[in-house]
Design a protein around this motif. Structure first.
Motif, PDB file in Angstrom:
ATOM      1  N   ARG A 248       0.848  -1.183   0.000  1.00  0.00           N
ATOM      2  CA  ARG A 248       0.000   0.000   0.000  1.00  0.00           C
ATOM      3  C   ARG A 248       0.882   1.230   0.000  1.00  0.00           C
ATOM      4  O   ARG A 248       1.951   1.239   0.622  1.00  0.00           O
ATOM      5  CB  ARG A 248      -0.931   0.040   1.227  1.00  0.00           C
ATOM      6  CG  ARG A 248      -2.044  -0.960   1.199  1.00  0.00           C
ATOM      7  CD  ARG A 248      -3.228  -0.507   2.053  1.00  0.00           C
ATOM      8  NE  ARG A 248      -2.855  -0.130   3.391  1.00  0.00           N
ATOM      9  CZ  ARG A 248      -2.794  -0.985   4.429  1.00  0.00           C
ATOM     10  NH1 ARG A 248      -3.086  -2.271   4.224  1.00  0.00           N
ATOM     11  NH2 ARG A 248      -2.463  -0.577   5.627  1.00  0.00           N
ATOM     12  N   ASP A 266      -3.184   0.317  -3.698  1.00  0.00           N
ATOM     13  CA  ASP A 266      -2.960  -0.925  -2.971  1.00  0.00           C
ATOM     14  C   ASP A 266      -2.901  -2.070  -3.967  1.00  0.00           C
ATOM     15  O   ASP A 266      -3.513  -2.014  -5.040  1.00  0.00           O
ATOM     16  CB  ASP A 266      -4.054  -1.161  -1.926  1.00  0.00           C
ATOM     17  CG  ASP A 266      -5.438  -1.344  -2.543  1.00  0.00           C
ATOM     18  OD1 ASP A 266      -5.846  -2.491  -2.788  1.00  0.00           O
ATOM     19  OD2 ASP A 266      -6.123  -0.330  -2.774  1.00  0.00           O
ATOM     20  N   TRP A 267      -2.165  -3.092  -3.604  1.00  0.00           N
ATOM     21  CA  TRP A 267      -1.976  -4.258  -4.485  1.00  0.00           C
ATOM     22  C   TRP A 267      -1.781  -5.478  -3.594  1.00  0.00           C
ATOM     23  O   TRP A 267      -1.134  -5.416  -2.546  1.00  0.00           O
ATOM     24  CB  TRP A 267      -0.753  -4.040  -5.368  1.00  0.00           C
ATOM     25  CG  TRP A 267      -0.342  -5.226  -6.199  1.00  0.00           C
ATOM     26  CD1 TRP A 267      -0.825  -5.589  -7.421  1.00  0.00           C
ATOM     27  CD2 TRP A 267       0.673  -6.189  -5.867  1.00  0.00           C
ATOM     28  NE1 TRP A 267      -0.180  -6.722  -7.870  1.00  0.00           N
ATOM     29  CE2 TRP A 267       0.734  -7.114  -6.944  1.00  0.00           C
ATOM     30  CE3 TRP A 267       1.518  -6.364  -4.777  1.00  0.00           C
ATOM     31  CZ2 TRP A 267       1.623  -8.186  -6.942  1.00  0.00           C
ATOM     32  CZ3 TRP A 267       2.402  -7.446  -4.766  1.00  0.00           C
ATOM     33  CH2 TRP A 267       2.440  -8.340  -5.857  1.00  0.00           C
ATOM     34  N   ASP A 269      -1.277  -9.885  -3.955  1.00  0.00           N
ATOM     35  CA  ASP A 269      -1.133 -11.103  -4.750  1.00  0.00           C
ATOM     36  C   ASP A 269      -1.207 -12.292  -3.796  1.00  0.00           C
ATOM     37  O   ASP A 269      -0.348 -12.465  -2.936  1.00  0.00           O
ATOM     38  CB  ASP A 269       0.207 -11.095  -5.501  1.00  0.00           C
ATOM     39  CG  ASP A 269       0.382 -12.336  -6.358  1.00  0.00           C
ATOM     40  OD1 ASP A 269      -0.629 -12.862  -6.857  1.00  0.00           O
ATOM     41  OD2 ASP A 269       1.531 -12.794  -6.531  1.00  0.00           O
ATOM     42  N   THR A 309      -5.412 -11.826  -7.511  1.00  0.00           N
ATOM     43  CA  THR A 309      -4.676 -10.564  -7.559  1.00  0.00           C
ATOM     44  C   THR A 309      -5.680  -9.427  -7.527  1.00  0.00           C
ATOM     45  O   THR A 309      -6.652  -9.427  -8.294  1.00  0.00           O
ATOM     46  CB  THR A 309      -3.816 -10.456  -8.825  1.00  0.00           C
ATOM     47  OG1 THR A 309      -2.887 -11.544  -8.858  1.00  0.00           O
ATOM     48  CG2 THR A 309      -3.039  -9.147  -8.833  1.00  0.00           C
ATOM     49  N   LYS A 311      -5.980  -4.983  -7.141  1.00  0.00           N
ATOM     50  CA  LYS A 311      -5.278  -3.705  -7.102  1.00  0.00           C
ATOM     51  C   LYS A 311      -6.291  -2.580  -7.153  1.00  0.00           C
ATOM     52  O   LYS A 311      -7.387  -2.725  -7.701  1.00  0.00           O
ATOM     53  CB  LYS A 311      -4.293  -3.582  -8.267  1.00  0.00           C
ATOM     54  CG  LYS A 311      -4.858  -3.863  -9.643  1.00  0.00           C
ATOM     55  CD  LYS A 311      -3.748  -3.916 -10.678  1.00  0.00           C
ATOM     56  CE  LYS A 311      -4.264  -4.320 -12.053  1.00  0.00           C
ATOM     57  NZ  LYS A 311      -3.177  -4.424 -13.050  1.00  0.00           N
ATOM     58  N   ARG A 334     -10.932  -0.008  -8.838  1.00  0.00           N
ATOM     59  CA  ARG A 334     -10.441  -1.270  -8.302  1.00  0.00           C
ATOM     60  C   ARG A 334     -10.680  -2.367  -9.325  1.00  0.00           C
ATOM     61  O   ARG A 334     -11.644  -2.316 -10.103  1.00  0.00           O
ATOM     62  CB  ARG A 334     -11.144  -1.636  -6.982  1.00  0.00           C
ATOM     63  CG  ARG A 334     -10.994  -0.616  -5.880  1.00  0.00           C
ATOM     64  CD  ARG A 334     -11.394  -1.202  -4.544  1.00  0.00           C
ATOM     65  NE  ARG A 334     -10.533  -2.329  -4.174  1.00  0.00           N
ATOM     66  CZ  ARG A 334      -9.334  -2.190  -3.622  1.00  0.00           C
ATOM     67  NH1 ARG A 334      -8.849  -0.982  -3.374  1.00  0.00           N
ATOM     68  NH2 ARG A 334      -8.620  -3.255  -3.321  1.00  0.00           N
ATOM     69  N   SER A 336      -9.855  -6.925  -9.866  1.00  0.00           N
ATOM     70  CA  SER A 336      -9.291  -8.163  -9.334  1.00  0.00           C
ATOM     71  C   SER A 336      -9.467  -9.288 -10.341  1.00  0.00           C
ATOM     72  O   SER A 336     -10.351  -9.248 -11.206  1.00  0.00           O
ATOM     73  CB  SER A 336      -9.965  -8.542  -8.004  1.00  0.00           C
ATOM     74  OG  SER A 336     -11.282  -9.022  -8.214  1.00  0.00           O
TER      75      SER A 336
END
Length: 747
Positions: A248, A266-267, A269, A309, A311, A334, A336
């Motif tokens: 983040r 933010d990301w 995995d 994933t 983000k 956002r 995913s």
């Protein structure tokens, strides 16, 4: 350890995070002063500032049922992700969804949604820094570098809008400081656990009129790794493991004392493997394959793939136009992607092997106007827009004889306007009124068809559903409340409010066999009536908050696995995920939250909850079967007790020790139609014991030893009951006994 690509990735994640932690920690050496010594023991319970009503207020003055957690409380209670809040909030049930590590299932006061498929909306809203997270994939957020977590119980339709019919969970990241700060921590534990978390924040450059930096930033990272609780006994690969890397960051431009612009990203995995599940009964289609002893081990014949994933990015503009008016605009995007294998039977046999792909993206806009002129009226108004697209494909292989898919996309466009105002009728009596109007369009494109073989490349000509339809929903959600300050530390309140969860289309429709499954389902509505109190006694050494609620629950949306005859031979040999408005129900309950500081050494806290959830109407095949059905994830009784001892040591350090116990009565975890012979997944009442010891130096160091589920209690959270068509009856279990040692350096 998992083999191949996933093992290499895990090593890479750990190495990367350790490197980042070192880099973030290095600037601590530049600081001119050491961290302050441990503070003297508290003599009173401190207040917590919350934003439940989209304006800053202290927890004890907000006439809303809300539980808030500071960073210190989250560390003390060893909250590692949102599921660890389960026992600490009355009438909250929250856990990882079936087969996944980071997909969330959340219920508050018996209201929620356990189906993670696109087209199905959640009943509890998840928010990260004022941004709504529309899909459950990846929403079981890990807790790191957090300023506060708020859990709002009951419908939040006025201020937070659709899909907060049960409540809302707000995850608030740490803000941007005017001086350098940060931390780095390492946690090791059983099952090979290795977690690394780090953050750095502070001024970057420039200077405002007040002397603070014009440009400020923050960067935080978490690498969370653990071996499996079980294994695939055929391949030797771990299952129910954890392999998550999260980042983040935020950057703030403080243009003036009245204007700032903040950017955040933010990301995450998640490459954790599939979750292990236990066969609760032998599958009649796999004679000789008895259930395994371990509640986590499996014999799956599918590859160990369960990757998600996500983000997101946002821009927030805060402008204080005058002493009375302030404005806030939030733009966010956002997205995913998830790929997962779901082996319903958990065996090498190809009885029910499913491969699923999920993807979604959303863009949201929100403009707020806050007014507080210091007089008898203050409030917030706003407009909100949501544009989302969620879809994917689910490949179903039944008995290696029947091959079909569920594929399509749901497009959602929603716009809403809201207002919430507080009026001081007298010095002690306040009236709060609010309303939200929502106009939403949902369009579903669905193509569910059969294929010739397991390659899913050549259609066989059978089409279960093929449609492109659109429907509009309109909703008005009002709220009215009165609160009376009977004494400086005693607040009484009563409120009536409405929440709704939007309707839509069943993406799993089998229109050829069950034509009604292609018809839209309606939005569901809760009208909630609540009375409560916020009380402090003994010079704020004791906080006691009470709430009683009565909810009228209408057009309840239920996801039920329904068997049907696929070839006309009179035998139900297939199933599909049916989704209907089953009927109505009444939910009432009582909640108690308490914190007591008998002296500077002891802290006692916890909660008690009673919940009575009953169906008034449950229509199945034209018959009301309400007396046969039970609400899911709605235990009659639950509660928690935490006892902590704290003391200062002679060298200026601080030592604390905590023991916690939580209890939940028996619960039904899945919705099944009892009269068809289906048996729901259930769990008897159980208790969990947790404990921890924390040492804090007079400087920057903290060392913590934590243990969870110390009695190693076996308890189910959810499962699959598909016995009639597939012989499947499996349960997913909560974590076993775990213990960890953490070292943290803060600057």
């Amino acid at each position: 350890m998992k083999q191949g690509k996933q093992t290499r990735s895990k090593i890479g994640h750990s190495t990367l995070s350790l490197a980042i932690a070192g880099a973030l920690l290095a600037p601590a050496a530049w600081a001119q002063e050491a961290a302050p010594a441990a503070e003297a023991q508290a003599k009173t319970l401190g207040s917590i500032t919350v934003t439940a009503r989209k304006r800053e207020e202290t927890l004890q003055e907000v006439p809303v049922a809300i539980t808030a957690f500071t960073p210190e409380a989250l560390d003390r209670l060893n909250v590692e992700d949102l599921s660890d809040l389960d026992a600490q909030v009355p009438n909250l049930t929250i856990y990882a969804a079936r087969g996944s590590s980071s997909t969330i299932t959340a219920y508050i006061r018996g209201v929620g949604q356990s189906d993670p498929l696109w087209g199905v909306d959640p009943g509890v809203g998840i928010y990260m820094d004022d941004v709504y997270i529309a899909r459950p994939q990846g929403a079981l957020l890990d807790v790191f570098d957090v300023e506060r977590i708020e859990v709002l119980r009951g419908p939040q339709g006025t201020l937070y809008g659709k899909n907060t019919i049960g409540g809302a969970i707000k995850y608030i990241s740490r803000g941007l400081p005017t001086s350098l700060d940060g931390f780095a921590s390492v946690t090791v534990g059983n099952y090979g656990q290795l977690d690394v978390k780090a953050a750095i924040a502070g001024p970057i450059g420039g200077s405002t009129q007040g002397g603070d930096a014009t440009l400020r930033g923050r960067l935080s990272v978490a690498s969370l790794n653990r071996d499996g609780f079980g294994e695939n006994v055929v391949t030797g690969q771990d299952v129910s493991d954890k392999e998550i890397l999260a980042l983040r960051g935020s950057l703030g431009a403080y243009v003036s004392d009245a204007l700032d612009i903040q950017f955040a990203f933010d990301w995450m995995d998640d490459q954790s493997g599939v979750r292990g599940a236990k066969m609760l009964a032998a599958n009649r289609f796999a004679p000789g394959q008895a259930p395994l002893n371990s509640r986590y081990d499996i014999r799956s014949g599918m590859p160990n793939i369960n990757d998600t994933t996500i983000k997101g990015a946002s821009a927030t503009v805060n402008w204080r136009a005058s002493e009375d008016w302030s404005f806030k605009y939030v733009l966010a995007k956002r997205e995913s992607d998830t790929e997962t294998n779901i082996d319903f039977d958990t065996l090498q046999n190809k009885i029910a092997d499913v491969k699923a792909f999920y993807s979604d993206q959303q863009i949201t806009h929100e403009l707020q106007a806050n007014y507080d002129g210091g007089g008898r009226a203050r409030g917030v108004m706003g407009v909100y827009a949501f544009d989302g697209e969620a879809g994917g494909q689910v490949l179903n292989n039944f008995f290696n004889l029947s091959f079909g898919d569920t594929q399509g996309t749901v497009f959602t466009e929603s716009i809403a306007a809201y207002a919430d105002w507080t009026f001081d009728l007298t010095d002690k009596l306040k009236l709060d009124v609010g309303v939200r109007y929502t106009d939403e369009d949902k369009r579903a494109k669905v193509l569910n068809r059969g294929y010739r073989d397991a390659s899913f490349s050549v259609p066989n000509g059978l089409v279960a559903a093929n449609f492109d339809r659109k429907i509009n929903f309109k909703n008005t959600s009002p709220k009215i409340s009165l609160d009376y300050q009977i004494a400086p530390d005693i607040l009484l309140y009563g409120l009536a409010t409405r929440g709704f969860k939007s309707g839509g289309y069943n993406i799993r429709a089998q229109a050829a066999a069950v034509p009604r499954s292609a018809e839209p389902f309606d939005d569901e509505v809760v009208d909630s009536f609540e009375v409560g109190s916020k009380m402090a006694f003994f010079d704020q050494r004791l906080f006691l908050n009470l709430a009683y609620f009565h909810n009228d629950y209408k057009d309840i949306q239920l996801s039920v696995f329904t068997a049907y005859d696929s070839n006309g031979d009179g035998t139900n040999d297939a199933f599909f995920g049916d989704f209907t408005n089953a009927g109505s129900g009444t939910v009432q309950g009582l909640e108690v939250e308490y914190q007591w500081l008998p002296n500077e050494h002891w802290l006692i806290s916890g909660n008690l909850a009673w919940l009575d959830a009953k169906y008034d109407e449950f229509i199945y095949a034209g018959v009301n079967i309400a007396d046969e059905q039970e609400f899911t994830n709605a235990p009659d009784f639950s509660g928690a007790l935490n006892v902590e001892y704290r003391t200062d040591l002679s060298n200026g350090s601080n030592l604390s020790a905590r023991v916690g116990y939580s209890y939940q009565s028996d619960v039904v975890a899945t919705t099944e139609i009892i009269r068809t012979g289906a048996v729901p997944i259930t769990q008897d009442g159980y208790g969990l014991v947790n404990a921890g010891v924390t040492w804090k130096s007079p400087g920057p160091w903290t060392v913590s030893l934590q243990g969870t589920n110390l009695a190693d209690k076996e308890y189910r959270t959810t499962g699959y009951s598909l016995n009639s068509a597939l012989g499947v009856y499996t349960g997913f279990y909560g974590p076993p006994r775990q213990y960890t040692l953490s070292v943290k350096y803060a600057f």
